[in-house]
Design a protein around this motif. Structure first.
Motif, mmCIF file in Angstrom:
data_model
loop_
_atom_site.group_PDB
_atom_site.id
_atom_site.type_symbol
_atom_site.label_atom_id
_atom_site.label_comp_id
_atom_site.label_asym_id
_atom_site.label_seq_id
_atom_site.Cartn_x
_atom_site.Cartn_y
_atom_site.Cartn_z
ATOM 1 N N GLY A 1 -25.741 -2.811 -14.299
ATOM 2 C CA GLY A 1 -25.701 -4.239 -14.595
ATOM 3 C C GLY A 1 -25.644 -5.095 -13.348
ATOM 4 O O GLY A 1 -26.069 -6.239 -13.363
ATOM 5 N N LEU A 2 -25.137 -4.537 -12.229
ATOM 6 C CA LEU A 2 -25.068 -5.280 -10.970
ATOM 7 C C LEU A 2 -26.102 -4.782 -9.975
ATOM 8 O O LEU A 2 -26.910 -5.553 -9.466
ATOM 9 C CB LEU A 2 -23.672 -5.165 -10.349
ATOM 10 C CG LEU A 2 -23.503 -5.957 -9.058
ATOM 11 C CD1 LEU A 2 -23.332 -7.452 -9.364
ATOM 12 C CD2 LEU A 2 -22.313 -5.450 -8.247
ATOM 13 N N GLU A 3 -26.086 -3.480 -9.685
ATOM 14 C CA GLU A 3 -27.004 -2.920 -8.678
ATOM 15 C C GLU A 3 -28.190 -2.234 -9.368
ATOM 16 O O GLU A 3 -28.338 -1.013 -9.315
ATOM 17 C CB GLU A 3 -26.282 -1.914 -7.781
ATOM 18 C CG GLU A 3 -24.994 -2.418 -7.148
ATOM 19 C CD GLU A 3 -23.767 -1.871 -7.876
ATOM 20 O OE1 GLU A 3 -23.801 -1.797 -9.121
ATOM 21 O OE2 GLU A 3 -22.782 -1.511 -7.201
ATOM 22 N N ALA A 4 -29.005 -3.053 -10.031
ATOM 23 C CA ALA A 4 -30.153 -2.509 -10.769
ATOM 24 C C ALA A 4 -31.098 -1.749 -9.848
ATOM 25 O O ALA A 4 -31.757 -0.780 -10.269
ATOM 26 C CB ALA A 4 -30.897 -3.643 -11.474
ATOM 27 N N PHE A 5 -31.174 -2.144 -8.572
ATOM 28 C CA PHE A 5 -32.079 -1.485 -7.617
ATOM 29 C C PHE A 5 -31.697 -0.030 -7.376
ATOM 30 O O PHE A 5 -32.511 0.748 -6.867
ATOM 31 C CB PHE A 5 -32.070 -2.245 -6.284
ATOM 32 C CG PHE A 5 -30.818 -2.052 -5.475
ATOM 33 C CD1 PHE A 5 -30.750 -1.053 -4.519
ATOM 34 C CD2 PHE A 5 -29.708 -2.857 -5.677
ATOM 35 C CE1 PHE A 5 -29.591 -0.859 -3.780
ATOM 36 C CE2 PHE A 5 -28.554 -2.670 -4.932
ATOM 37 C CZ PHE A 5 -28.491 -1.670 -3.991
ATOM 38 N N ASP B 1 -19.842 -9.536 -17.794
ATOM 39 C CA ASP B 1 -19.985 -9.983 -16.412
ATOM 40 C C ASP B 1 -19.618 -8.818 -15.490
ATOM 41 O O ASP B 1 -18.549 -8.219 -15.632
ATOM 42 C CB ASP B 1 -19.053 -11.173 -16.203
ATOM 43 C CG ASP B 1 -19.188 -11.817 -14.833
ATOM 44 O OD1 ASP B 1 -19.650 -11.155 -13.901
ATOM 45 O OD2 ASP B 1 -18.796 -12.990 -14.703
ATOM 46 N N THR B 2 -20.467 -8.502 -14.527
ATOM 47 C CA THR B 2 -20.249 -7.321 -13.689
ATOM 48 C C THR B 2 -19.524 -7.602 -12.370
ATOM 49 O O THR B 2 -19.347 -6.698 -11.565
ATOM 50 C CB THR B 2 -21.604 -6.646 -13.363
ATOM 51 O OG1 THR B 2 -22.493 -7.620 -12.796
ATOM 52 C CG2 THR B 2 -22.223 -6.041 -14.605
ATOM 53 N N HIS B 3 -19.071 -8.833 -12.146
ATOM 54 C CA HIS B 3 -18.312 -9.137 -10.931
ATOM 55 C C HIS B 3 -16.841 -8.770 -11.142
ATOM 56 O O HIS B 3 -15.928 -9.568 -10.911
ATOM 57 C CB HIS B 3 -18.464 -10.618 -10.561
ATOM 58 C CG HIS B 3 -19.871 -11.010 -10.254
ATOM 59 N ND1 HIS B 3 -20.769 -11.355 -11.234
ATOM 60 C CD2 HIS B 3 -20.532 -11.103 -9.077
ATOM 61 C CE1 HIS B 3 -21.942 -11.652 -10.677
ATOM 62 N NE2 HIS B 3 -21.821 -11.502 -9.370
ATOM 63 N N LEU B 4 -16.634 -7.548 -11.531
ATOM 64 C CA LEU B 4 -15.331 -7.071 -12.006
ATOM 65 C C LEU B 4 -14.244 -7.106 -10.940
ATOM 66 O O LEU B 4 -13.061 -7.268 -11.247
ATOM 67 C CB LEU B 4 -15.486 -5.634 -12.520
ATOM 68 C CG LEU B 4 -16.412 -5.463 -13.730
ATOM 69 C CD1 LEU B 4 -16.941 -4.026 -13.780
ATOM 70 C CD2 LEU B 4 -15.674 -5.789 -15.011
ATOM 71 N N TRP B 5 -14.627 -6.935 -9.674
ATOM 72 C CA TRP B 5 -13.651 -6.801 -8.592
ATOM 73 C C TRP B 5 -12.902 -8.098 -8.277
ATOM 74 O O TRP B 5 -11.910 -8.084 -7.563
ATOM 75 C CB TRP B 5 -14.343 -6.295 -7.328
ATOM 76 C CG TRP B 5 -15.374 -7.238 -6.790
ATOM 77 C CD1 TRP B 5 -15.177 -8.255 -5.905
ATOM 78 C CD2 TRP B 5 -16.762 -7.273 -7.126
ATOM 79 N NE1 TRP B 5 -16.352 -8.917 -5.669
ATOM 80 C CE2 TRP B 5 -17.343 -8.344 -6.396
ATOM 81 C CE3 TRP B 5 -17.582 -6.504 -7.958
ATOM 82 C CZ2 TRP B 5 -18.704 -8.651 -6.493
ATOM 83 C CZ3 TRP B 5 -18.930 -6.819 -8.050
ATOM 84 C CH2 TRP B 5 -19.478 -7.878 -7.326
ATOM 85 N N ALA C 1 -19.729 5.403 -11.723
ATOM 86 C CA ALA C 1 -19.988 3.998 -12.054
ATOM 87 C C ALA C 1 -18.643 3.357 -12.363
ATOM 88 O O ALA C 1 -18.015 3.658 -13.380
ATOM 89 C CB ALA C 1 -20.931 3.888 -13.240
ATOM 90 N N LEU C 2 -18.181 2.477 -11.493
ATOM 91 C CA LEU C 2 -16.831 1.949 -11.611
ATOM 92 C C LEU C 2 -16.672 0.947 -12.747
ATOM 93 O O LEU C 2 -15.542 0.577 -13.088
ATOM 94 C CB LEU C 2 -16.402 1.330 -10.278
ATOM 95 C CG LEU C 2 -16.307 2.345 -9.127
ATOM 96 C CD1 LEU C 2 -15.958 1.635 -7.830
ATOM 97 C CD2 LEU C 2 -15.305 3.442 -9.433
ATOM 98 N N ASP C 3 -17.763 0.520 -13.349
ATOM 99 C CA ASP C 3 -17.618 -0.322 -14.542
ATOM 100 C C ASP C 3 -17.179 0.514 -15.745
ATOM 101 O O ASP C 3 -16.960 -0.012 -16.827
ATOM 102 C CB ASP C 3 -18.889 -1.117 -14.843
ATOM 103 C CG ASP C 3 -20.096 -0.251 -15.185
ATOM 104 O OD1 ASP C 3 -19.962 0.992 -15.254
ATOM 105 O OD2 ASP C 3 -21.191 -0.819 -15.376
ATOM 106 N N ASP D 1 -23.386 -0.664 -22.174
ATOM 107 C CA ASP D 1 -24.095 -1.854 -22.632
ATOM 108 C C ASP D 1 -23.866 -2.951 -21.607
ATOM 109 O O ASP D 1 -23.135 -3.906 -21.821
ATOM 110 C CB ASP D 1 -23.567 -2.269 -24.014
ATOM 111 C CG ASP D 1 -24.427 -3.338 -24.648
ATOM 112 O OD1 ASP D 1 -25.507 -3.628 -24.098
ATOM 113 O OD2 ASP D 1 -24.021 -3.879 -25.677
ATOM 114 N N HIS D 2 -24.542 -2.821 -20.448
ATOM 115 C CA HIS D 2 -24.219 -3.632 -19.276
ATOM 116 C C HIS D 2 -24.681 -5.078 -19.386
ATOM 117 O O HIS D 2 -24.330 -5.885 -18.552
ATOM 118 C CB HIS D 2 -24.829 -2.990 -18.025
ATOM 119 C CG HIS D 2 -24.284 -1.630 -17.753
ATOM 120 N ND1 HIS D 2 -23.106 -1.423 -17.085
ATOM 121 C CD2 HIS D 2 -24.745 -0.402 -18.076
ATOM 122 C CE1 HIS D 2 -22.868 -0.121 -16.980
ATOM 123 N NE2 HIS D 2 -23.843 0.502 -17.576
#
Length: 345
Positions: free
Chosen positions: A99-103, A176-180, A119-121, A171-172
């Motif tokens: 969801g964040l680093e799609a690349f 919101d993936t800015h979890l940190w 995957a830390l999410d 289900d990304h």
């Protein structure tokens, strides 16, 4: 030769006692240092905030490699050949998730097959907030934040997302993936990082676990510090460049009134910019925050003709030096920027 060399060394030691021991010890020290470096697992991390947490836990064992370095953003990053080699050589790889680093999604499948990929999410205990649509945010029924007896914070609309079983569905697109940007989420990530490193490198388990305990304590202290920093300005609304601050917002009860763009890959249209401009005018004197990686021109358009001030927030640590202290500098930097701009608004 042994008979001739023995007396010579004894005479040298008697004449130069201060130098004899260090000179004779050098080969042993060099060998010991080489063994420590060789024993450290090759660990690769995706972005600076994650690299910082992993670095803190690996202190005394080794240093993880970083993919998205410098002022680059995971939203727009293109993998380099050196990154591909690092992924191929890695024993452990940490990232937030697709969801964040799609690349990274396809390269990990091709190059990271021999590595343990975390995957830390998916970290147990994470609080996940729904992905927001639209430029002007409406007030949330679940803000401000509240803590449970265990010290973990919760939200009525996000409780199901904190369940590890739900997180494994990947289900990304729904959160919101800015979890940190919440120190309690950083603690949950650090726990998963520690478990993964111990499993991959049990010889250094005690070091990882000791470092993790120290990091946990520092994150608690940071949380208390930031609460005090933003308390005087938490009721003043402001606009951000892109919607990256939900976790900071909910943890500390601050009022993000809207974003110029939901995702930095998407250039907002004239209608959206006009909507945010109107929102700034309705709010009166406030702040609009840019980000160092992206074109600040849109911020200037949004505040034109209003009393709003502009500032800079750096949610992905683009301007900070990588290392174990980066996470703390990142969070204090966001709090300081908000305090400075909003207190003068």
């Amino acid at each position: 030769m042994k008979r001739a060399l023995g007396p010579a060394l004894k005479i040298l030691a008697l004449r130069m006692p201060a130098l004899a021991i260090p000179v004779l010890a050098i080969p042993t020290l060099l060998f010991s240092g080489t063994m420590r470096a060789a024993d450290a697992p090759v660990v690769v991390t995706s972005i600076k905030p994650i690299h910082s947490l992993v670095s803190a836990i690996m202190q005394g064992v080794g240093e993880p490699e970083l993919i998205v370095d410098g002022a680059a953003s995971p939203h727009t990053y293109n993998l380099k050949p050196s990154n591909a080699r690092a992924l191929q050589d890695a024993k452990v790889i940490f990232w937030v998730g697709p969801g964040l680093e799609a690349f990274l999604e396809k390269p990990l499948q091709a190059l990271g097959r021999d590595a343990s990929i975390a995957a830390l999410d998916d970290a147990p205990g994470l609080v996940k907030l729904p992905f927001r649509e639209g430029g002007a945010f409406e007030p949330h029924d679940d803000a401000p934040k509240h803590e449970s007896a265990s010290g973990q914070h919760d939200h009525a609309d996000a409780a199901h997302d904190a369940d590890p079983g739900h997180a494994s569905d990947h289900d990304h697109d729904t959160f919101d993936t800015h979890l940190w940007l919440d120190p309690m989420n950083a603690k949950a990530m650090a726990a998963m990082i520690t478990t993964t490193l111990v499993a991959a490198d049990p010889a250094n388990a005690l070091t990882y676990q000791g470092n993790a305990k120290a990091l946990d304590d520092k994150l608690d202290a940071l949380d208390t510090e930031i609460k005090g920093m933003v308390a005087p300005v938490k009721d003043k609304p402001f606009i951000v460049f892109h919607d990256a601050y939900q976790y900071f917002e909910h943890r500390y009860g601050i009022r993000v009134a809207g974003s110029i763009t939901v995702s930095p890959e998407t250039i907002p249209g004239a209608e959206r910019v006009s909507e945010i401009h109107r929102k700034v005018g309705e709010l009166g004197a406030t702040c609009v925050f840019a980000e160092p990686q992206f074109e600040p021109r849109l911020v200037n358009v949004v505040i034109e003709g209003t009393r709003a001030k502009s500032g800079v927030l750096d949610p992905e640590a683009a301007t900070l030096k990588a290392g174990p202290d980066l996470y703390f500098n990142l969070m204090r930097g966001i709090a300081n920027s908000m305090k400075d701009c909003l207190s003068s608004a």
